[in-house]
Scaffold this active site. Structure first.
Site, PDB file in Angstrom:
ATOM      1  NE  ARG A   1      -2.869   0.495   3.391  1.00 52.84           N
ATOM      2  CZ  ARG A   1      -2.338   0.994   4.513  1.00 52.84           C
ATOM      3  NH1 ARG A   1      -1.881   2.228   4.537  1.00 52.84           N
ATOM      4  NH2 ARG A   1      -2.264   0.260   5.606  1.00 52.84           N
TER       5      ARG A   1
ATOM      6  CE1 TYR B   1     -15.535  11.311 -17.336  1.00 54.80           C
ATOM      7  CE2 TYR B   1     -14.873  11.388 -15.040  1.00 54.80           C
ATOM      8  CZ  TYR B   1     -15.318  10.683 -16.133  1.00 54.80           C
ATOM      9  OH  TYR B   1     -15.559   9.331 -16.013  1.00 54.80           O
TER      10      TYR B   1
ATOM     11  CG  ASP C   1      -8.609  15.316 -16.538  1.00 51.38           C
ATOM     12  OD1 ASP C   1      -7.875  14.594 -17.243  1.00 51.38           O
ATOM     13  OD2 ASP C   1      -9.726  14.949 -16.112  1.00 51.38           O
TER      14      ASP C   1
ATOM     15  CE  LYS D   1     -11.235   6.940 -19.238  1.00 52.65           C
ATOM     16  NZ  LYS D   1     -11.554   8.237 -18.712  1.00 52.65           N
TER      17      LYS D   1
HETATM   18  C1  LIG Z   1     -12.159   8.905 -17.630  1.00 56.79           C
HETATM   19  C2  LIG Z   1     -11.849  10.262 -17.227  1.00 56.79           C
HETATM   20  C3  LIG Z   1     -11.721  10.599 -15.865  1.00 56.79           C
HETATM   21  C4  LIG Z   1     -11.987   9.605 -14.747  1.00 56.79           C
HETATM   22  O1  LIG Z   1     -11.069   8.565 -14.701  1.00 56.79           O
HETATM   23  P1  LIG Z   1     -11.426   7.098 -14.169  1.00 56.79           P
HETATM   24  O2  LIG Z   1     -10.170   6.329 -14.392  1.00 56.79           O
HETATM   25  O3  LIG Z   1     -12.603   6.596 -14.942  1.00 56.79           O
HETATM   26  O4  LIG Z   1     -11.746   7.226 -12.708  1.00 56.79           O
HETATM   27  C5  LIG Z   1     -11.395  11.907 -15.556  1.00 56.79           C
HETATM   28  N1  LIG Z   1     -11.194  12.834 -16.513  1.00 56.79           N
HETATM   29  C6  LIG Z   1     -11.317  12.548 -17.825  1.00 56.79           C
HETATM   30  C7  LIG Z   1     -11.089  13.620 -18.828  1.00 56.79           C
HETATM   31  C8  LIG Z   1     -11.641  11.255 -18.226  1.00 56.79           C
HETATM   32  O5  LIG Z   1     -11.769  10.986 -19.539  1.00 56.79           O
END
Ligand SMILES: *Cc1c(COP(=O)(O)O)cnc(C)c1O
Length: 377
Positions: free
Chosen positions: A51, A103, A175, A200
């Site tokens: 952890r 988001y 982000d 992603k």
């Molecule tokens: C998918 C996504 C998130 C969230 O991420 P998770 O891994 O699904 O928790 C946040 N910001 C953007 C732009 C995303 O595409």
């Protein structure tokens, strides 16, 4: 590792370890949750308990840090866990500024978990600098950017907004999930924190969940995040870290090709009489094309959204006629996806009713264009 090396080289070099015992050329997955302690109380390897730290996680964190040009990075079990960790550094009375089209889970989480506990939250059209200037308060602690934004592809100016944030002692966090570090490295433009959903483009194959934060500086904020990461335990497993590091090896190749495909598809769709509007920052018609060009030098990404002529029903029907685009949420994988966002986000979302979000994959772009052509009829 030399910072002079180019991205593709760094991506490969930073995701492999040489195993001195076996000579294995790929990194082993270290599943051990606990590590041997010496009689004097020390740990030879520095690892104590998974952890807190694990060899696969450290490799991933160091690689992400290098690719994002930061100094320290933290991996989490999801993108949302990463954002939550950063927002957990907010103190009573602090103000958090979000883009109006952020988001949707980021906004929902901020409001539900922090808005109810004495954190001020407001939203602003982040692509409008004058509005941002007005929206920043004396007690603003975090200015959160998402550029290009999900799903409307609005672009905000990282360099200028970072400066505005710093004036009041706030940090600027970005982000960077959509462009990936291949196309945009916010720290180079003055941002303090970069966040990814590694599920992603970094993972790239729609088979691993994960998130990360990379920081420009080591220091108080980094220590706080390290403490939140290990105390709350929202960390990825060694196998998940291994999958993301594997994804990073081909990240550049995938993102560049997917971007090429997306640009071609965007240009085709823009001319189609049944399409009202294409949101893609690479198009000259995009209202923020200039800013995008400044901070996304190698390309504009593989995400786009289209507004079809008609209403939500027309848009939903179209998803059913597409044969090569799977109707599903998420993005950034090798297979193309399409999704009607409003029906997922709910009626209070600012997303237009007729908008479809498209994640362009690695298929042959001619095939993808023909698929849209037949679906639009
Ligand atoms: C998918 C996504 C998130 C969230 O991420 P998770 O891994 O699904 O928790 C946040 N910001 C953007 C732009 C995303 O595409």
């Amino acid at each position: 590792m030399s910072k002079q090396l180019k991205f593709e080289t760094l991506a490969i070099q930073s995701t492999q370890t040489s195993d001195t015992v076996t000579g294995a050329v790929t990194t082993p997955i270290n599943l051990s949750t606990t590590f041997k302690r010496e009689v004097d109380g020390s740990y030879k390897s520095g690892y104590v308990y998974t952890r807190i730290e694990n060899p696969n996680r450290r490799l991933l964190e160091d690689s992400l840090t290098l690719l994002e040009k930061g100094t320290v990075g933290f991996a989490f079990s999801s993108g949302m866990a990463a954002i939550t960790a950063l927002f957990n550094t907010l103190k009573l009375g602090d103000h958090l500024l979000l883009p109006h089209d952020v988001y949707y889970s980021t906004k929902a989480m901020a409001e539900d978990l922090f808005g109810t506990k004495g954190i001020e939250i407001s939203t602003v059209v982040m692509s409008d600098l004058k509005a941002v200037k007005k929206a920043i308060r004396k007690n603003t602690a975090i200015v959160w950017l998402e550029t290009p934004s999900n799903p409307q592809l609005n672009v905000s100016d990282i360099a200028k907004i970072s400066k505005l944030a710093h004036k009041v002692g706030a940090i600027c966090a970005v982000d960077n999930t959509w462009p990936s570090p291949v196309l945009q490295r916010p720290i180079e433009y003055g941002a303090d924190v970069v966040m990814h959903s590694t599920a992603k483009y970094l993972g790239g194959h729609s088979d691993v969940l994960g998130g990360c934060l990379v920081l420009k500086d080591k220091g108080k904020l980094a220590e706080e995040i390290k403490s939140i990461q290990t105390l709350t335990g929202g960390v990825p497993s060694p196998f998940e870290c291994w999958l993301v590091t594997r994804g990073i090896k081909t990240l550049h190749l995938r993102v560049m090709q997917q971007t090429k495909n997306a640009a071609k598809l965007a240009r085709f769709l823009e001319k189609h009489p049944k399409i009202e509007r294409v949101n893609y920052p690479g198009l000259k018609s995009h209202p923020h094309h200039k800013i995008a060009k400044k901070q996304m030098k190698e390309g504009f990404g593989a995400m786009l959204s289209v507004q079809v002529k008609g209403n939500a029903k027309n848009a939903m029907k179209l998803t059913g006629r597409l044969k090569l685009f799977t109707t599903a949420t998420s993005l950034g994988g090798v297979g193309s996806l399409v999704e009607h966002r409003k029906s997922i986000e709910g009626t209070d979302s600012p997303t237009p009713d007729n908008l479809l979000r498209v994640s362009v994959g690695l298929e042959n772009v001619g095939d993808l264009i023909l698929d849209w052509e037949q679906a639009l009829g």
